[in-house]
Scaffold this motif. Structure first.
Motif, PDB file in Angstrom:
ATOM      1  N   PHE A   1      -9.841  31.629  40.870  1.00 49.78           N
ATOM      2  CA  PHE A   1     -10.770  30.511  40.841  1.00 49.78           C
ATOM      3  C   PHE A   1     -11.939  30.779  41.770  1.00 49.78           C
ATOM      4  O   PHE A   1     -11.816  31.498  42.771  1.00 49.78           O
ATOM      5  CB  PHE A   1     -10.080  29.219  41.296  1.00 49.78           C
ATOM      6  N   LEU A   2     -13.072  30.155  41.440  1.00 46.16           N
ATOM      7  CA  LEU A   2     -14.261  30.212  42.270  1.00 46.16           C
ATOM      8  C   LEU A   2     -14.916  28.834  42.254  1.00 46.16           C
ATOM      9  O   LEU A   2     -14.971  28.180  41.208  1.00 46.16           O
ATOM     10  CB  LEU A   2     -15.225  31.268  41.731  1.00 46.16           C
ATOM     11  N   GLN A   3     -15.413  28.397  43.408  1.00 37.15           N
ATOM     12  CA  GLN A   3     -16.142  27.132  43.491  1.00 37.15           C
ATOM     13  C   GLN A   3     -17.614  27.389  43.198  1.00 37.15           C
ATOM     14  O   GLN A   3     -18.325  27.950  44.035  1.00 37.15           O
ATOM     15  CB  GLN A   3     -15.978  26.502  44.868  1.00 37.15           C
TER      16      GLN A   3
ATOM     17  N   MET B   1     -20.143  26.010  45.791  1.00 32.41           N
ATOM     18  CA  MET B   1     -20.044  26.436  47.193  1.00 32.41           C
ATOM     19  C   MET B   1     -21.229  27.344  47.520  1.00 32.41           C
ATOM     20  O   MET B   1     -21.423  28.376  46.880  1.00 32.41           O
ATOM     21  CB  MET B   1     -18.724  27.182  47.438  1.00 32.41           C
ATOM     22  N   ASP B   2     -22.024  26.962  48.507  1.00 33.60           N
ATOM     23  CA  ASP B   2     -23.170  27.777  48.898  1.00 33.60           C
ATOM     24  C   ASP B   2     -23.486  27.532  50.368  1.00 33.60           C
ATOM     25  O   ASP B   2     -24.187  26.579  50.712  1.00 33.60           O
ATOM     26  CB  ASP B   2     -24.385  27.454  48.015  1.00 33.60           C
ATOM     27  N   ALA B   3     -22.940  28.381  51.234  1.00 34.56           N
ATOM     28  CA  ALA B   3     -23.206  28.309  52.669  1.00 34.56           C
ATOM     29  C   ALA B   3     -24.187  29.390  53.093  1.00 34.56           C
ATOM     30  O   ALA B   3     -24.205  29.807  54.252  1.00 34.56           O
ATOM     31  CB  ALA B   3     -21.898  28.440  53.459  1.00 34.56           C
ATOM     32  N   SER B   4     -24.992  29.869  52.145  1.00 35.52           N
ATOM     33  CA  SER B   4     -25.989  30.874  52.464  1.00 35.52           C
ATOM     34  C   SER B   4     -27.121  30.226  53.280  1.00 35.52           C
ATOM     35  O   SER B   4     -27.362  29.013  53.164  1.00 35.52           O
ATOM     36  CB  SER B   4     -26.556  31.481  51.171  1.00 35.52           C
ATOM     37  N   PRO B   5     -27.789  30.992  54.138  1.00 40.92           N
ATOM     38  CA  PRO B   5     -27.679  32.454  54.307  1.00 40.92           C
ATOM     39  C   PRO B   5     -26.622  32.885  55.314  1.00 40.92           C
ATOM     40  O   PRO B   5     -26.489  34.075  55.587  1.00 40.92           O
ATOM     41  CB  PRO B   5     -29.072  32.829  54.793  1.00 40.92           C
TER      42      PRO B   5
ATOM     43  N   ALA C   1     -22.465  34.730  52.148  1.00 38.84           N
ATOM     44  CA  ALA C   1     -22.926  35.029  50.796  1.00 38.84           C
ATOM     45  C   ALA C   1     -22.667  33.841  49.884  1.00 38.84           C
ATOM     46  O   ALA C   1     -21.712  33.085  50.075  1.00 38.84           O
ATOM     47  CB  ALA C   1     -22.213  36.274  50.264  1.00 38.84           C
ATOM     48  N   ARG C   2     -23.523  33.669  48.892  1.00 38.82           N
ATOM     49  CA  ARG C   2     -23.339  32.577  47.952  1.00 38.82           C
ATOM     50  C   ARG C   2     -21.958  32.656  47.309  1.00 38.82           C
ATOM     51  O   ARG C   2     -21.503  33.734  46.930  1.00 38.82           O
ATOM     52  CB  ARG C   2     -24.423  32.632  46.873  1.00 38.82           C
ATOM     53  N   TRP C   3     -21.317  31.514  47.212  1.00 34.33           N
ATOM     54  CA  TRP C   3     -19.980  31.301  46.655  1.00 34.33           C
ATOM     55  C   TRP C   3     -18.847  31.751  47.580  1.00 34.33           C
ATOM     56  O   TRP C   3     -17.691  31.440  47.331  1.00 34.33           O
ATOM     57  CB  TRP C   3     -19.798  31.978  45.284  1.00 34.33           C
ATOM     58  N   GLU C   4     -19.147  32.465  48.653  1.00 33.67           N
ATOM     59  CA  GLU C   4     -18.080  32.874  49.568  1.00 33.67           C
ATOM     60  C   GLU C   4     -17.507  31.654  50.283  1.00 33.67           C
ATOM     61  O   GLU C   4     -18.246  30.769  50.731  1.00 33.67           O
ATOM     62  CB  GLU C   4     -18.594  33.873  50.594  1.00 33.67           C
ATOM     63  N   LEU C   5     -16.181  31.627  50.416  1.00 36.90           N
ATOM     64  CA  LEU C   5     -15.504  30.558  51.134  1.00 36.90           C
ATOM     65  C   LEU C   5     -15.527  30.869  52.626  1.00 36.90           C
ATOM     66  O   LEU C   5     -14.908  31.843  53.059  1.00 36.90           O
ATOM     67  CB  LEU C   5     -14.058  30.422  50.658  1.00 36.90           C
ATOM     68  N   PRO C   6     -16.241  30.097  53.425  1.00 37.95           N
ATOM     69  CA  PRO C   6     -16.288  30.376  54.863  1.00 37.95           C
ATOM     70  C   PRO C   6     -14.886  30.400  55.470  1.00 37.95           C
ATOM     71  O   PRO C   6     -14.063  29.512  55.224  1.00 37.95           O
ATOM     72  CB  PRO C   6     -17.105  29.201  55.419  1.00 37.95           C
TER      73      PRO C   6
ATOM     74  N   ALA D   1     -14.991  35.002  47.679  1.00 37.96           N
ATOM     75  CA  ALA D   1     -15.460  33.923  46.824  1.00 37.96           C
ATOM     76  C   ALA D   1     -14.376  33.463  45.863  1.00 37.96           C
ATOM     77  O   ALA D   1     -14.323  32.285  45.501  1.00 37.96           O
ATOM     78  CB  ALA D   1     -16.685  34.375  46.035  1.00 37.96           C
ATOM     79  N   ARG D   2     -13.521  34.385  45.451  1.00 37.31           N
ATOM     80  CA  ARG D   2     -12.514  34.087  44.446  1.00 37.31           C
ATOM     81  C   ARG D   2     -11.137  33.955  45.085  1.00 37.31           C
ATOM     82  O   ARG D   2     -10.738  34.771  45.895  1.00 37.31           O
ATOM     83  CB  ARG D   2     -12.520  35.176  43.368  1.00 37.31           C
ATOM     84  N   MET D   3     -10.435  32.886  44.689  1.00 36.26           N
ATOM     85  CA  MET D   3      -9.094  32.628  45.195  1.00 36.26           C
ATOM     86  C   MET D   3      -8.090  32.969  44.099  1.00 36.26           C
ATOM     87  O   MET D   3      -8.076  32.337  43.035  1.00 36.26           O
ATOM     88  CB  MET D   3      -8.968  31.160  45.598  1.00 36.26           C
ATOM     89  N   PRO D   4      -7.251  33.986  44.317  1.00 35.27           N
ATOM     90  CA  PRO D   4      -6.346  34.429  43.244  1.00 35.27           C
ATOM     91  C   PRO D   4      -5.193  33.469  43.007  1.00 35.27           C
ATOM     92  O   PRO D   4      -4.740  32.768  43.925  1.00 35.27           O
ATOM     93  CB  PRO D   4      -5.837  35.775  43.767  1.00 35.27           C
ATOM     94  N   CYS D   5      -4.720  33.458  41.774  1.00 33.73           N
ATOM     95  CA  CYS D   5      -3.492  32.746  41.429  1.00 33.73           C
ATOM     96  C   CYS D   5      -2.306  33.696  41.579  1.00 33.73           C
ATOM     97  O   CYS D   5      -2.475  34.908  41.692  1.00 33.73           O
ATOM     98  CB  CYS D   5      -3.568  32.226  39.994  1.00 33.73           C
ATOM     99  N   ASP D   6      -1.108  33.138  41.588  1.00 31.55           N
ATOM    100  CA  ASP D   6       0.094  33.961  41.702  1.00 31.55           C
ATOM    101  C   ASP D   6       0.301  34.751  40.408  1.00 31.55           C
ATOM    102  O   ASP D   6       0.340  34.172  39.310  1.00 31.55           O
ATOM    103  CB  ASP D   6       1.305  33.071  41.980  1.00 31.55           C
TER     104      ASP D   6
END
Length: 256
Positions: free
Chosen positions: A95-97, A100-104, A107-112, A117-122
């Motif tokens: 998944f990706l939000q 989500m944008d905490a740039s600069p 990076a854009r979409w990165e989860l602080p 940026a991407r959260m894996p599923c099991d």
């Protein structure tokens, strides 16, 4: 092992609550949870509500208060990827939000705090879910309308597996879905579907070390007709998919 099954809306959970054996309704934090046994497996059913905050709150309660040891989300989504059509099923790999944008600073979409940026599923749970989705679609092929619930004449519904994106916005114009696809695609994020809760639940499960998997049935193409297609699909089709796929998933889990 208790499995939590979440959906945003009642219709996305089908008649699972009515199939629950020994059902016990519990209320906490303004939410109702149903604990019992479903197809031989201990489960907790919950409605997360719409949006990432509501979903994260519900997932946290399931982990902390109800002892869930894995979570599964079932619901509908808008199709984004090429070949992902109304009536198809997408099982998430990650998944990706998209909002989500905490740039600069990041990076854009990165989860602080997570460095990604991407959260894996099991992987194992998602494989079992994908197998259940394929089995359901194959079994439904003999029914008169199950494989063509929304007018895709001559085309059987298909199961896909890949990236799903989440955001606190109902994507309902061709311009917005196209802009999302283009921006994400340029960064190497080829999204198959868009919805409003999964990424939040994936993050909570990551924090608690709980296996998570999600399946989304495509109700619309996240385009200018989405606001028309979505209510009809949720009411008339989504519940059928939820019943069949979750049944197959729990049967698969009983063999492991």
């Amino acid at each position: 092992m208790t499995t939590a099954i979440l959906s945003a809306l009642p219709e996305e959970q089908g008649s699972l609550m009515h199939a629950l054996h020994g059902a016990q309704a519990l209320e906490h934090a303004g939410r109702r949870f149903w604990r019992g046994e479903l197809y031989g497996q201990p489960v907790v059913l919950a409605l997360s509500g719409i949006g990432k905050v509501a979903a994260a709150t519900t997932a946290t309660l399931l982990a902390e208060r109800f002892g869930a040891r894995r979570m599964v989300f079932t619901g509908v989504a808008g199709g984004l990827g090429d070949g992902v059509q109304v009536g198809d099923v997408v099982v998430a790999r990650d998944f990706l939000q998209h909002d989500m944008d905490a740039s600069p600073i990041f990076a854009r979409w990165e989860l602080p705090g997570y460095g990604r940026a991407r959260m894996p599923c099991d992987a194992d749970l998602s494989t079992t879910l994908f197998e259940a989705a394929n089995a359901y679609l194959a079994g439904a092929a003999g029914q008169s309308d199950a494989m063509n619930p929304t007018g895709n004449a001559g085309r059987a519904a298909r199961a896909h597996q890949g990236l799903i994106i989440s955001g606190d916005r109902f994507v309902s114009t061709s311009a917005e879905s196209g802009a999302l696809r283009q921006a994400l695609g340029m960064a190497g994020h080829e999204a198959l579907a868009v919805e409003m809760e999964g990424a939040a639940v994936a993050q909570v499960c990551h924090d608690y070390g709980l296996p998570f998997a999600a399946v989304r049935t495509i109700s619309d193409r996240a385009d200018d007709a989405a606001h028309v297609d979505f209510p009809h699909f949720v009411t008339h089709v989504a519940s059928r998919y939820a019943d069949g796929i979750v049944h197959g998933l729990l049967q698969g889990l009983s063999k492991t």
